[in-house]
Write a protein that holds these residues in place. Sequence first.
Motif, PDB file in Angstrom:
ATOM      1  N   UNK A 224      -3.369  -6.771 -12.882  1.00 52.93           N
ATOM      2  CA  UNK A 224      -2.721  -5.566 -13.400  1.00 52.93           C
ATOM      3  C   UNK A 224      -1.398  -5.895 -14.074  1.00 52.93           C
ATOM      4  N   UNK A 225      -1.441  -6.436 -15.283  1.00 54.14           N
ATOM      5  CA  UNK A 225      -0.216  -6.760 -15.994  1.00 54.14           C
ATOM      6  C   UNK A 225       0.417  -5.521 -16.606  1.00 54.14           C
ATOM      7  N   UNK A 226       1.598  -5.731 -17.128  1.00 49.94           N
ATOM      8  CA  UNK A 226       2.243  -4.683 -17.908  1.00 49.94           C
ATOM      9  C   UNK A 226       1.350  -4.366 -19.106  1.00 49.94           C
ATOM     10  N   UNK A 227       1.100  -3.088 -19.363  1.00 50.34           N
ATOM     11  CA  UNK A 227       0.195  -2.701 -20.448  1.00 50.34           C
ATOM     12  C   UNK A 227       0.737  -1.468 -21.168  1.00 50.34           C
ATOM     13  N   UNK A 228       1.464  -1.656 -22.280  1.00 48.31           N
ATOM     14  CA  UNK A 228       1.992  -0.513 -23.021  1.00 48.31           C
ATOM     15  C   UNK A 228       0.890   0.230 -23.755  1.00 48.31           C
ATOM     16  N   UNK A 229       1.234   1.366 -24.335  1.00 46.38           N
ATOM     17  CA  UNK A 229       0.226   2.225 -24.964  1.00 46.38           C
ATOM     18  C   UNK A 229      -0.491   1.565 -26.121  1.00 46.38           C
ATOM     19  N   UNK A 230       0.155   0.597 -26.793  1.00 48.38           N
ATOM     20  CA  UNK A 230      -0.478  -0.013 -27.962  1.00 48.38           C
ATOM     21  C   UNK A 230      -1.427  -1.146 -27.600  1.00 48.38           C
ATOM     22  N   UNK A 231      -1.519  -1.488 -26.322  1.00 45.80           N
ATOM     23  CA  UNK A 231      -2.373  -2.596 -25.903  1.00 45.80           C
ATOM     24  C   UNK A 231      -3.707  -2.094 -25.377  1.00 45.80           C
ATOM     25  N   UNK A 232      -4.754  -2.914 -25.550  1.00 45.18           N
ATOM     26  CA  UNK A 232      -6.076  -2.603 -25.011  1.00 45.18           C
ATOM     27  C   UNK A 232      -5.996  -2.571 -23.487  1.00 45.18           C
ATOM     28  N   UNK A 233      -6.627  -1.608 -22.859  1.00 45.71           N
ATOM     29  CA  UNK A 233      -6.580  -1.439 -21.406  1.00 45.71           C
ATOM     30  C   UNK A 233      -7.129  -2.683 -20.701  1.00 45.71           C
ATOM     31  N   UNK A 234      -6.296  -3.389 -19.924  1.00 47.14           N
ATOM     32  CA  UNK A 234      -6.750  -4.635 -19.291  1.00 47.14           C
ATOM     33  C   UNK A 234      -7.541  -4.431 -18.012  1.00 47.14           C
ATOM     34  N   UNK A 235      -7.691  -3.189 -17.560  1.00 49.78           N
ATOM     35  CA  UNK A 235      -8.392  -2.954 -16.294  1.00 49.78           C
ATOM     36  C   UNK A 235      -9.728  -2.263 -16.479  1.00 49.78           C
ATOM     37  N   UNK A 236     -10.215  -2.165 -17.722  1.00 50.67           N
ATOM     38  CA  UNK A 236     -11.466  -1.440 -17.939  1.00 50.67           C
ATOM     39  C   UNK A 236     -12.678  -2.335 -17.663  1.00 50.67           C
ATOM     40  N   UNK A 237     -13.886  -1.762 -17.678  1.00 49.15           N
ATOM     41  CA  UNK A 237     -15.099  -2.540 -17.366  1.00 49.15           C
ATOM     42  C   UNK A 237     -15.358  -3.693 -18.325  1.00 49.15           C
ATOM     43  N   UNK A 238     -14.911  -3.561 -19.589  1.00 48.09           N
ATOM     44  CA  UNK A 238     -15.111  -4.661 -20.533  1.00 48.09           C
ATOM     45  C   UNK A 238     -14.379  -5.910 -20.050  1.00 48.09           C
ATOM     46  N   UNK A 239     -13.130  -5.749 -19.635  1.00 46.00           N
ATOM     47  CA  UNK A 239     -12.354  -6.891 -19.163  1.00 46.00           C
ATOM     48  C   UNK A 239     -12.970  -7.481 -17.902  1.00 46.00           C
ATOM     49  N   UNK A 240     -13.381  -6.621 -16.994  1.00 48.42           N
ATOM     50  CA  UNK A 240     -13.987  -7.093 -15.750  1.00 48.42           C
ATOM     51  C   UNK A 240     -15.271  -7.865 -16.036  1.00 48.42           C
TER      52      UNK A 240
END
Length: 307
Positions: free
Chosen positions: A19-35
């Motif tokens: 769970x890194x820092x994730x501002x609004x302009x970044x792709x969501x790092x916790x979604x199913x694609x990343x997993x």
Amino acid sequence: MFSVFEPEASSSGEPYVLTPEAPSFAFDPTDPWTETFQRGLEAANLSGKRIYEVGIGTGTNAAFLLQLCDAALVSGSDLDPRLIELAERNVRSLAPDKIDQFHPIKGAVSLIDTDAARAQIAQTDVVIGCLPQVGDPGDKRLSAFREAQAVELADGADEQADDHIAHYYPWEAFDSYPFNSVGLGLNEALLQRLREHAPKAEVIMNFGCRVGTGIIFELFEANGFRPEKLHSQIVRQDAGTDISFFVMLEKALTGTGLEKDFVCKFFKDAEGKQPISACEAQKLIDEDPETPLFHEVAVIRGIPAAS
């Protein structure tokens, strides 16, 4: 084999989701694609490998590769130059003992199209990426294609959000690539560049398989790679996501005799047992925008055919 996304621990016992820092302009790092991508990367046996990520984003995958996959070195770049500094902060936070093994390329880099990126790629064992598979809705060639097929664009799909470069690519710029016709122009351009600048490097990419894995395998084979699927899951299509591109593909073949040879791959159920076409999926959305739809996400490795 399909599996439905459910957050859980890896085989090593460590949690998959960082769970890194994730501002609004970044792709969501916790979604199913990343997993899904990280499960595939773990299955790829990357210990001791030098890895370059095209589209490094928030640095989630870089930290995962260093901390849990024991990569020897991770480099990478991004089209959005803001993300490199963010990725460095996140890797320092998530993998503090490995920060010296993280060497991202500064500035805005499209694919690997800078001298610094190409120099790093030449020393890389494995290149990874999760690239956009839909052309920019505002691109004039894509707009003309849409109008010719009489397919409407979903409300708001042409509005350029801060994170648009994580989801779309400039269709017209990749028109010379055959697989651009099915939304894989950016992926094909990367494969061709790797064959030129890193002919011995393997490539691992994360795909939304709405055009079917058969066509994605053909993409790899046509560009000199032997493909293999490392991991796949059925994930829910984001509510409100525009699927007009996939509807266009199917309608373009109407009356050609090839309709049955190409049908996009959506599902009505989370188990992936009730397949439907893009046109059928769009009809359900038109009737109820909140209708749950699903599709496969797969991590595919390409090994240079000459290896």
